[in-house]
Design an enzyme around this catalytic site. Structure first.
Site, PDB file in Angstrom:
ATOM      1  N   GLY A   1       0.862  -1.186   0.000  1.00 42.74           N
ATOM      2  CA  GLY A   1       0.000   0.000   0.000  1.00 42.74           C
ATOM      3  C   GLY A   1       0.896   1.233   0.000  1.00 42.74           C
ATOM      4  O   GLY A   1       2.060   1.179  -0.389  1.00 42.74           O
TER       5      GLY A   1
ATOM      6  N   ILE B   1       2.335   2.925   2.426  1.00 39.52           N
ATOM      7  CA  ILE B   1       3.559   2.900   3.246  1.00 39.52           C
ATOM      8  C   ILE B   1       4.591   1.951   2.620  1.00 39.52           C
ATOM      9  O   ILE B   1       5.784   2.261   2.549  1.00 39.52           O
ATOM     10  CB  ILE B   1       3.236   2.511   4.699  1.00 39.52           C
ATOM     11  CG1 ILE B   1       2.270   3.531   5.316  1.00 39.52           C
ATOM     12  CG2 ILE B   1       4.510   2.438   5.542  1.00 39.52           C
ATOM     13  CD1 ILE B   1       1.704   3.146   6.678  1.00 39.52           C
TER      14      ILE B   1
ATOM     15  N   ARG C   1      -1.737  -8.467  -1.914  1.00 37.37           N
ATOM     16  CA  ARG C   1      -2.960  -9.125  -2.387  1.00 37.37           C
ATOM     17  C   ARG C   1      -3.089  -9.016  -3.902  1.00 37.37           C
ATOM     18  O   ARG C   1      -3.388  -9.946  -4.599  1.00 37.37           O
ATOM     19  CB  ARG C   1      -4.180  -8.467  -1.738  1.00 37.37           C
ATOM     20  CG  ARG C   1      -4.842  -9.343  -0.704  1.00 37.37           C
ATOM     21  CD  ARG C   1      -6.028  -8.657  -0.160  1.00 37.37           C
ATOM     22  NE  ARG C   1      -5.808  -7.191  -0.115  1.00 37.37           N
ATOM     23  CZ  ARG C   1      -6.614  -6.342   0.454  1.00 37.37           C
ATOM     24  NH1 ARG C   1      -7.696  -6.775   1.031  1.00 37.37           N
ATOM     25  NH2 ARG C   1      -6.379  -5.046   0.476  1.00 37.37           N
ATOM     26  N   SER C   2      -2.859  -7.799  -4.415  1.00 41.66           N
ATOM     27  CA  SER C   2      -2.909  -7.636  -5.865  1.00 41.66           C
ATOM     28  C   SER C   2      -1.636  -6.949  -6.332  1.00 41.66           C
ATOM     29  O   SER C   2      -1.013  -6.188  -5.583  1.00 41.66           O
ATOM     30  CB  SER C   2      -4.132  -6.812  -6.251  1.00 41.66           C
ATOM     31  OG  SER C   2      -4.173  -5.664  -5.452  1.00 41.66           O
TER      32      SER C   2
ATOM     33  N   ILE D   1       6.164  -3.279  11.275  1.00 37.32           N
ATOM     34  CA  ILE D   1       5.621  -1.970  11.685  1.00 37.32           C
ATOM     35  C   ILE D   1       4.111  -1.939  11.458  1.00 37.32           C
ATOM     36  O   ILE D   1       3.511  -0.866  11.468  1.00 37.32           O
ATOM     37  CB  ILE D   1       6.290  -0.795  10.932  1.00 37.32           C
ATOM     38  CG1 ILE D   1       6.139  -0.966   9.409  1.00 37.32           C
ATOM     39  CG2 ILE D   1       7.734  -0.642  11.323  1.00 37.32           C
ATOM     40  CD1 ILE D   1       6.500   0.287   8.623  1.00 37.32           C
TER      41      ILE D   1
ATOM     42  N   ARG E   1       1.026  -4.689  12.463  1.00 32.01           N
ATOM     43  CA  ARG E   1       0.302  -5.064  13.670  1.00 32.01           C
ATOM     44  C   ARG E   1       0.931  -6.328  14.234  1.00 32.01           C
ATOM     45  O   ARG E   1       1.365  -7.212  13.489  1.00 32.01           O
ATOM     46  CB  ARG E   1      -1.185  -5.308  13.381  1.00 32.01           C
ATOM     47  CG  ARG E   1      -2.012  -4.053  13.130  1.00 32.01           C
ATOM     48  CD  ARG E   1      -2.137  -3.147  14.362  1.00 32.01           C
ATOM     49  NE  ARG E   1      -2.943  -1.953  14.139  1.00 32.01           N
ATOM     50  CZ  ARG E   1      -2.462  -0.753  13.795  1.00 32.01           C
ATOM     51  NH1 ARG E   1      -1.168  -0.584  13.616  1.00 32.01           N
ATOM     52  NH2 ARG E   1      -3.278   0.272  13.646  1.00 32.01           N
TER      53      ARG E   1
ATOM     54  N   GLU F   1       0.052  -5.581  23.008  1.00 31.99           N
ATOM     55  CA  GLU F   1       0.418  -4.205  23.394  1.00 31.99           C
ATOM     56  C   GLU F   1      -0.469  -3.704  24.521  1.00 31.99           C
ATOM     57  O   GLU F   1      -1.676  -3.936  24.476  1.00 31.99           O
ATOM     58  CB  GLU F   1       0.204  -3.251  22.211  1.00 31.99           C
ATOM     59  CG  GLU F   1       1.177  -3.387  21.106  1.00 31.99           C
ATOM     60  CD  GLU F   1       0.902  -2.428  19.955  1.00 31.99           C
ATOM     61  OE1 GLU F   1       1.302  -2.763  18.850  1.00 31.99           O
ATOM     62  OE2 GLU F   1       0.274  -1.358  20.147  1.00 31.99           O
TER      63      GLU F   1
ATOM     64  N   HIS G   1       5.343   1.168  19.468  1.00 35.47           N
ATOM     65  CA  HIS G   1       4.333   1.574  18.488  1.00 35.47           C
ATOM     66  C   HIS G   1       4.414   3.079  18.191  1.00 35.47           C
ATOM     67  O   HIS G   1       3.468   3.827  18.421  1.00 35.47           O
ATOM     68  CB  HIS G   1       2.923   1.191  18.960  1.00 35.47           C
ATOM     69  CG  HIS G   1       1.961   1.047  17.820  1.00 35.47           C
ATOM     70  ND1 HIS G   1       0.956   0.125  17.802  1.00 35.47           N
ATOM     71  CD2 HIS G   1       1.857   1.726  16.647  1.00 35.47           C
ATOM     72  CE1 HIS G   1       0.271   0.232  16.667  1.00 35.47           C
ATOM     73  NE2 HIS G   1       0.804   1.200  15.957  1.00 35.47           N
ATOM     74  N   ILE G   2       5.578   3.467  17.659  1.00 33.40           N
ATOM     75  CA  ILE G   2       5.809   4.895  17.372  1.00 33.40           C
ATOM     76  C   ILE G   2       5.911   5.164  15.871  1.00 33.40           C
ATOM     77  O   ILE G   2       6.457   6.187  15.457  1.00 33.40           O
ATOM     78  CB  ILE G   2       7.094   5.409  18.071  1.00 33.40           C
ATOM     79  CG1 ILE G   2       8.314   4.557  17.668  1.00 33.40           C
ATOM     80  CG2 ILE G   2       6.929   5.431  19.583  1.00 33.40           C
ATOM     81  CD1 ILE G   2       9.660   5.190  18.046  1.00 33.40           C
ATOM     82  N   GLY G   3       5.364   4.258  15.051  1.00 33.63           N
ATOM     83  CA  GLY G   3       5.514   4.389  13.596  1.00 33.63           C
ATOM     84  C   GLY G   3       5.206   5.782  13.073  1.00 33.63           C
ATOM     85  O   GLY G   3       5.951   6.353  12.279  1.00 33.63           O
TER      86      GLY G   3
HETATM   87  C1  DGY Z   1      -1.762   3.508  12.549  1.00 38.10           C
HETATM   88  O1  DGY Z   1      -2.082   4.633  12.184  1.00 38.10           O
HETATM   89  O2  DGY Z   1      -2.339   2.487  12.201  1.00 38.10           O
HETATM   90  C2  DGY Z   1      -0.590   3.425  13.443  1.00 38.10           C
HETATM   91  O3  DGY Z   1      -0.259   2.122  13.737  1.00 38.10           O
HETATM   92  C3  DGY Z   1      -0.872   4.220  14.700  1.00 38.10           C
HETATM   93  O4  DGY Z   1       0.183   5.070  14.899  1.00 38.10           O
END
Ligand code: DGY
Length: 351
Positions: free
Chosen positions: A158, A160, A181-182, A240, A242, A271, A289-291
């Protein structure tokens, strides 16, 4: 005099100056301290409001909306929305939204930072130095794996994933393989410099593997012991997305026993609890979880969620059409057919 405007609940402290924009339209029920809301608490809160701004900490499904007779909108402050039962919300005529795009580059940066930190043993080196173990410079101290020129495997292509591929291909001269997926259109594949492969091939060929796909019950433990066994023992795994995508015990075992060189995790199955088996390892980089956690991006996320909530509740320039609605079609269908939820059949438009 009592405030008779629609009420909205804000589930966590966010940025007060941005959240204050809601006050132009709604009575705002704030949360002043970071809170681990129980399901019962969320149910009670949603029962008294027309809309809510929630974060990944709050799971909202059929149980939580069962008594929410007036709830019309949930704005998630986050791009991932596995905390929402979108189907249940749609069937109930509740418009859900998320915050894509504004966090793409920041989250890609963190993915790359974790990759580099894990492969080049940055945090491990620092701990070692701080522990006073650096007594003599040695040629073979902290040997890691190269990033430049290596093969990066990306699972989930996607926004990201594409932003990471661009960094890898154009910035670091990496060979980028991806699974999704595609397949992307060829022009986009060429732009980001990525080549489509099957998942098994990706596991076998990647020097570094990065997970950036949305979590669903179908891909629970996508990276399990069997998948890890197919990876190179010199490889790095970065997650990064889930926590549920990775079998953490299998990962800890592979890292402890030399079947995988290193890992970087920003997300966890339980978490904010992190398994002791992971905490005990030297060859893993762990972040909380600071992405998307740059100040500018977190503010942009809250702004988008606020705009979405205002629009979903029929106000502002986009009234009725939040920019990033997730389930607009399901809500329209529910409205057309009458809504069966929250115990009885209702006609949304008459509420
Ligand atoms: C999201 O936006 O899904 C992130 O994991 C939260 O910072």
């Amino acid at each position: 005099m009592a405030d008779r405007r629609p009420r909205v609940w804000v589930s966590q402290p966010l940025f007060d100056d941005i959240v204050a924009q809601l006050e132009a339209y709604f009575e705002v029920v704030p949360t002043v301290e970071v809170t681990a809301h129980s399901s019962a608490d969320i149910t009670a809160r949603l029962g008294g409001v027309d809309g809510a701004l929630v974060t990944l900490n709050e799971s909202v499904g059929a149980a939580e909306i069962a008594g929410a007779a007036h709830l019309r909108a949930i704005a998630n402050v986050g791009v991932g929305y596995n905390n929402l039962d979108v189907e249940a919300l749609g069937a109930a005529g509740i418009l859900a939204s998320n915050t894509p795009d504004v966090l793409t580059e920041t989250t890609a940066d963190l993915g790359f930072a974790l990759l580099m930190a894990a492969a080049r043993r940055i945090t491990e080196s620092e701990r070692w130095l701080r522990d006073g173990q650096w007594r003599q410079w040695s040629f073979t101290t902290m040997l890691g794996a190269d990033i430049h020129g290596a093969t990066l495997g990306i699972v989930g292509m996607g926004r990201i994933g594409q932003a990471i591929a661009r960094r890898a291909h154009h910035g670091f001269g990496m060979k980028v393989l991806y699974h999704n997926r595609s397949r992307l259109p060829v022009a986009l594949e060429q732009d980001v410099g990525a080549v489509y492969t099957g998942f098994e091939e990706l596991l076998a060929r990647a020097d570094h593997l990065l997970l950036v796909l949305p979590y669903t019950p179908h891909n629970h433990h996508l990276v399990d012991a069997a998948a890890l066994a197919k990876m190179k023992p010199t490889a790095t795994l970065v997650n990064i997305a889930r926590g549920g995508l990775v079998d953490e015990l299998a990962l800890a075992d592979a890292l402890a026993n030399g079947r995988l060189a290193a890992a970087g995790l920003d997300v966890y199955e339980g978490e904010p609890q992190v398994r002791p088996e992971l905490l005990a390892l030297r060859n893993i980089v762990l972040t909380p979880h600071i992405g998307s956690a740059s100040l500018a991006t977190r503010r942009a996320m809250v702004q988008l969620a606020v705009d979405n909530l205002i629009a979903a509740l029929g106000h502002g320039p986009d009234a009725g059409h939040p920019a990033s609605a997730i389930n607009a079609d399901a809500v329209a269908a529910a409205k057309a057919g009458g809504v069966t939820v929250r115990g009885k059949k209702t006609d949304l438009d008459k509420r």
